[in-house]
Design a protein around this motif. Structure first.
Motif, PDB file in Angstrom:
ATOM      1  N   ARG A 158      -6.687   6.904  10.190  1.00  0.00           N
ATOM      2  CA  ARG A 158      -7.860   7.795  10.982  1.00  0.00           C
ATOM      3  C   ARG A 158      -8.811   6.805  11.282  1.00  0.00           C
ATOM      4  O   ARG A 158      -9.603   6.348  10.352  1.00  0.00           O
ATOM      5  N   ASP A 159      -9.286   6.965  12.609  1.00  0.00           N
ATOM      6  CA  ASP A 159     -10.469   6.461  12.919  1.00  0.00           C
ATOM      7  C   ASP A 159     -11.039   7.139  14.267  1.00  0.00           C
ATOM      8  O   ASP A 159     -10.004   7.955  14.930  1.00  0.00           O
ATOM      9  N   ALA A 188       0.434  10.709   2.986  1.00  0.00           N
ATOM     10  CA  ALA A 188      -0.827  11.191   3.288  1.00  0.00           C
ATOM     11  C   ALA A 188      -1.858   9.869   3.404  1.00  0.00           C
ATOM     12  O   ALA A 188      -2.654   9.859   4.405  1.00  0.00           O
ATOM     13  N   ASN A 189      -2.030   9.153   2.457  1.00  0.00           N
ATOM     14  CA  ASN A 189      -2.741   8.010   2.202  1.00  0.00           C
ATOM     15  C   ASN A 189      -2.337   7.028   3.190  1.00  0.00           C
ATOM     16  O   ASN A 189      -3.536   6.557   3.917  1.00  0.00           O
ATOM     17  N   GLY A 190      -1.266   7.057   3.549  1.00  0.00           N
ATOM     18  CA  GLY A 190      -0.765   6.163   4.850  1.00  0.00           C
ATOM     19  C   GLY A 190      -1.486   6.403   6.195  1.00  0.00           C
ATOM     20  O   GLY A 190      -1.977   5.621   6.936  1.00  0.00           O
ATOM     21  N   ILE A 237      -3.541  15.769   4.271  1.00  0.00           N
ATOM     22  CA  ILE A 237      -4.117  15.117   5.578  1.00  0.00           C
ATOM     23  C   ILE A 237      -4.857  16.388   6.013  1.00  0.00           C
ATOM     24  O   ILE A 237      -4.185  17.352   6.570  1.00  0.00           O
ATOM     25  N   VAL A 238      -6.204  16.374   5.941  1.00  0.00           N
ATOM     26  CA  VAL A 238      -6.884  17.624   6.773  1.00  0.00           C
ATOM     27  C   VAL A 238      -7.109  17.420   8.132  1.00  0.00           C
ATOM     28  O   VAL A 238      -7.697  16.615   8.646  1.00  0.00           O
ATOM     29  N   ALA A 279       0.716  -1.136  -0.072  1.00  0.00           N
ATOM     30  CA  ALA A 279       0.031  -0.047  -0.016  1.00  0.00           C
ATOM     31  C   ALA A 279       0.858   1.071   0.054  1.00  0.00           C
ATOM     32  O   ALA A 279       0.386   2.123  -0.478  1.00  0.00           O
ATOM     33  N   LEU A 280       1.987   1.167   0.481  1.00  0.00           N
ATOM     34  CA  LEU A 280       2.832   2.234   0.700  1.00  0.00           C
ATOM     35  C   LEU A 280       3.899   2.531  -0.454  1.00  0.00           C
ATOM     36  O   LEU A 280       4.905   3.344  -0.488  1.00  0.00           O
ATOM     37  N   GLY A 281       3.906   1.409  -1.438  1.00  0.00           N
ATOM     38  CA  GLY A 281       4.728   1.396  -2.534  1.00  0.00           C
ATOM     39  C   GLY A 281       6.143   1.363  -2.281  1.00  0.00           C
ATOM     40  O   GLY A 281       7.063   1.794  -2.467  1.00  0.00           O
TER      41      GLY A 281
END
Ligand SMILES: Nc1ncnc2c1ncn2[C@@H]1O[C@H](COP(=O)(O)OP(=O)(O)O)[C@@H](O)[C@H]1O
Ligand SMILES: [Mg+2]
Lengths: 244, 478
Positions: free
Chosen positions: A192-193, A185-187, A211-212, A130-132
């Motif tokens: 987030r939860d 940022a995706n990572g 990342i908001v 997922a993180l490449g």
């Protein structure tokens, strides 16, 4: 979750944090922005328990516990993770090895069974993809000879494996090109939860497009001088820190 | 909250127990009579007795070397007993004939002598004080023509080999401790690998000092004929005692054309207590001759024990294209002192040598790397690569390096790298931030530092070495 009250910190008799306050509730993402030398990394290191920094006043509670009373490894096992601004190289120690030891230390702390090689390998490969991150990076020595981007991605990879309750990211965006930035940022976003919080330290507003944050704080000379919502970041981008 | 890298809460030495067996111990002191007694106990031929006496004559005229960076009181060579042997069956044919106490000792040391319990593929010669008590897998090795037995047995069974090679690498007058050993050596291992044979298992000798006030003087001789290969490992432990005990061994290796000898040591003699009381004085001469072309001798050592270590496993690269290697990890904790390194003597053309030394000092430990690379005038295109790294844990310990280079041929290619680092607070913090305890973090970092050396060890022993290092480091952080 985290409450920092009137925190004063000094190094070599020089006061760096001068009455810092911040409260982070579960599930929130806070961003701390500020000019170089304002004390952002110092705050991050103090939260993680770096002993060179002397707390002279104030208190820090994390999930009801006095954080300042705990050793760095206890804080880690309690769920604090620091993505370092400058991840350190450890020659000869395989990246996976450190990470598996770390995860198992954490599991032991929670009275869980250690993960076996195979199980760990499976988990690691999943997150890596997922993180490449190249599988090769697992076998290499911790951060040794990694490019700047690889180091930062590796920090995020470790965070994903260790699943902290509070993650402090210290300028994880600096030195990243836009693609790497998105991956990082995706990572973060994927983790987030409602039970997990983040403190995102950054110098630039750019990262906050991806990342908001729920809150933005401006730190100058060891103190938070202004707090607001995500729009504060845009204001900073336009006006700079000069006005604070 | 603080990590005090200096605080030393010491872990007990695990192998410090004493075995209660009836021993025959020679009276203290060194003289011709003692040497004659040792020689006759071993039914030695006349030439060997003469050889010993000649060594003794030389030794009497020699001075104890004091050039090393080591501090210790005068050794009274007449206050030591030069022979100690269990009274039970001197050369048991089978396990049942071994004194159960001795067998149990090896069990406790994690070296069971029952072949089926052994690590698969490792043959062991067990030396207890002055004698070899048992050698495993002899028959299996004999099928390949490999001889693996105690040196005393070799003197009786294979006198021609012993006579031809004993002292051919380390002459009896080579240095003070080698001369002493030549005069009084009591046992040790003998290995012979015939032409073209790849030794089917790891060979190992386990040296155990048990008796009090005795010295251990073993002698090892390994001969690898043309095109053969052998990997040999020695391990050492001793009981915990207040007095210092002397260990002065000699190891000689001979590699013929295209032969390879890998010699690994895991030295864990008793290091003394935290005040520096007791522990083994380890004065060892190890040398290999690459007499054949394209032969190779590789020394790997992990030195964690002893109060004093004085040891320079060396290679004389006579054959063209021969290769010498030295990989070393030396750890000094508490009050331990080590002065160790190697000598690579390039004689033949196209010879190459590699030296990788990792010194770790903790507590009040002192660690010296001392190495000599000598390129002779006919050693065309000789190459050497030397890397010496030192790591300091705390600030009461010391690390020193003395690399000597003598080049007499201008085609030589030499590379030298050296570094000294304090174990990084930042590395420690990084590991602890990820959840590792301070002790685990130190051991992880130090093991990483030693990686290049550990990877030279046979796999099972590499794991052992890592564990040993962690135990030896215990208490180096508080
Ligand atoms: N270990 C240290 N020793 C001395 N001064 C330090 C140390 N760490 C930080 N400082 C000083 O504290 C101030 C704040 O540093 P830092 O927390 O790294 O700021 P930021 O991360 O916001 O750029 C700087 O003036 C820096 O020089
Ligand atoms: Mg910073």
């Amino acid at each position: 979750m985290l409450e920092v009250k009137n925190l004063h910190v000094q190094v070599d008799d020089k006061e760096i944090l001068k009455g810092m306050n911040i409260t982070v509730a579960p599930g929130e993402v806070h961003s701390i922005m500020g000019p170089n030398g304002s004390g952002k990394s110092t705050l991050a290191q103090v939260l993680a328990g770096k002993e060179a920094y002397e707390v002279t006043e104030g208190e820090v509670t994390f999930q009801g516990k006095d954080l300042l009373d705990l050793e760095p490894e206890e804080r880690a096992c309690e769920g604090i993770f620091l993505a370092f601004q400058y991840p350190v190289e450890i020659p000869g120690v395989a990246n996976t090895y450190l990470l598996r030891e770390a995860l198992n230390a954490k599991r032991e702390y929670r009275d869980e069974k250690p993960l076996k090689h195979v199980e760990f390998g499976k988990l690691a490969r999943e997150k890596m993809k997922a993180l490449g991150i190249d599988e090769d990076l697992l076998k290499r020595s911790v951060n040794t000879g990694f490019s700047g981007g690889e180091k930062k991605r590796n920090e995020i990879f470790q965070m994903q494996i260790l699943e902290p309750t509070l993650a402090v990211l210290d300028e994880t965006d600096s030195g990243l090109d836009i693609d790497a930035l998105k991956i990082v940022a995706n990572g973060v976003n994927s983790m987030r939860d409602s039970g997990r919080s983040f403190i995102v330290i950054t110098h630039y507003q750019r990262l906050l497009n991806y990342i908001v944050p729920d809150f933005v704080h401006v730190m100058v000379d060891g103190k938070i001088v202004r707090s607001g919502g995500k729009e504060l970041a845009h204001e900073l981008e336009e006006k700079g820190y000069a006005g604070f | 909250m603080s990590v005090d890298l200096e605080k030393l809460a010491q872990e007990e030495y695990k192998y410090g127990f004493v075995t209660d067996v009836e021993q025959e111990i020679a009276p203290k002191g060194l003289n011709e009579d003692i040497i004659r007694m040792i020689s006759s106990k071993k039914n030695e031929p006349e030439w060997l007795l003469e050889w010993r006496l000649g060594a003794y004559e030389r030794w009497k005229k020699m001075k104890e070397p004091r050039w090393a960076f080591l501090r210790y009181p005068e050794i009274d060579f007449n206050d030591i007993s030069y022979y100690a042997a269990p009274k039970s069956n001197p050369r048991p044919k089978s396990l049942d004939e071994i004194d159960p106490e001795i067998k149990e000792t090896y069990d406790k040391l994690g070296i069971p002598l029952e072949e089926q319990k052994m690590l698969a593929g490792v043959a062991v010669d067990a030396v207890f004080d002055s004698v070899s008590v048992f050698t495993t897998f002899k028959e299996k090795l004999a099928e390949e023509g490999v001889i693996f037995c105690s040196i005393s047995e070799a003197v009786e069974e294979y006198p021609d080999f012993v006579r031809k090679y004993l002292g051919s690498v380390v002459p009896r007058g080579d240095n003070f401790y080698a001369a002493l050993n030549s005069a009084v050596f009591t046992d040790g291992s003998f290995v012979y690998i015939p032409k073209g044979v790849r030794c089917p298992m790891e060979l190992s000798t386990y040296f155990r000092i048990n008796a009090e006030n005795t010295g251990q003087f073993e002698r090892t001789l390994i001969i690898a004929e043309e095109g053969s290969y052998v990997s040999y490992l020695e391990g050492c432990t001793a009981p915990q005692r207040d007095q210092n005990q002397l260990h002065a061994a000699v190891v000689e290796l001979i590699a013929h054309n295209d032969a390879t000898i890998k010699y690994s040591t895991i030295q864990n003699w008793y290091p003394g207590d935290k005040q520096g009381k007791g522990g083994i004085y380890n004065f060892v001469t190890k040398r290999g001759r690459c007499v054949g072309r394209s032969s190779r001798i590789s020394w790997t050592q992990v030195e964690t024990g002893s109060a004093i270590t004085w040891k320079y496993p060396s290679c004389v690269l006579e054959g063209d294209n021969s290769v010498g290697e030295f990989y070393s990890v030396a750890l000094t904790n508490r009050c331990q002192q080590a002065d160790t390194g190697t000598k690579m003597v390039h004689v033949g053309k196209n010879t190459s040598s590699t030296i990788i030394s990792k010194g770790i000092s903790a507590g009040e430990g002192q660690n010296v790397y001392r190495g000599l690379v000598e390129i002779g005038k006919n050693a065309e295109k000789a190459r050497n690569y030397t890397q010496c790294d030192s790591m300091l844990i705390g600030d009461r310990c010391g690390a020193h390096t003395f690399p000597y280079i003598e080049v007499r041929n201008s085609t030589a290619h030499m590379e030298h790298e050296a570094s000294t680092s304090k174990i990084g607070e930042d590395q420690m913090f990084y590991c602890r931030q990820r959840g590792l305890s301070a002790e685990d973090a130190v051991s992880l970092i130090v093991n990483g530092f030693c990686k290049e050396v550990f990877k030279e060890l046979p796999f099972e022993f590499a794991v052992e070495a890592e564990k040993l290092l962690s135990v030896s480091l215990e208490g180096s952080v508080g």
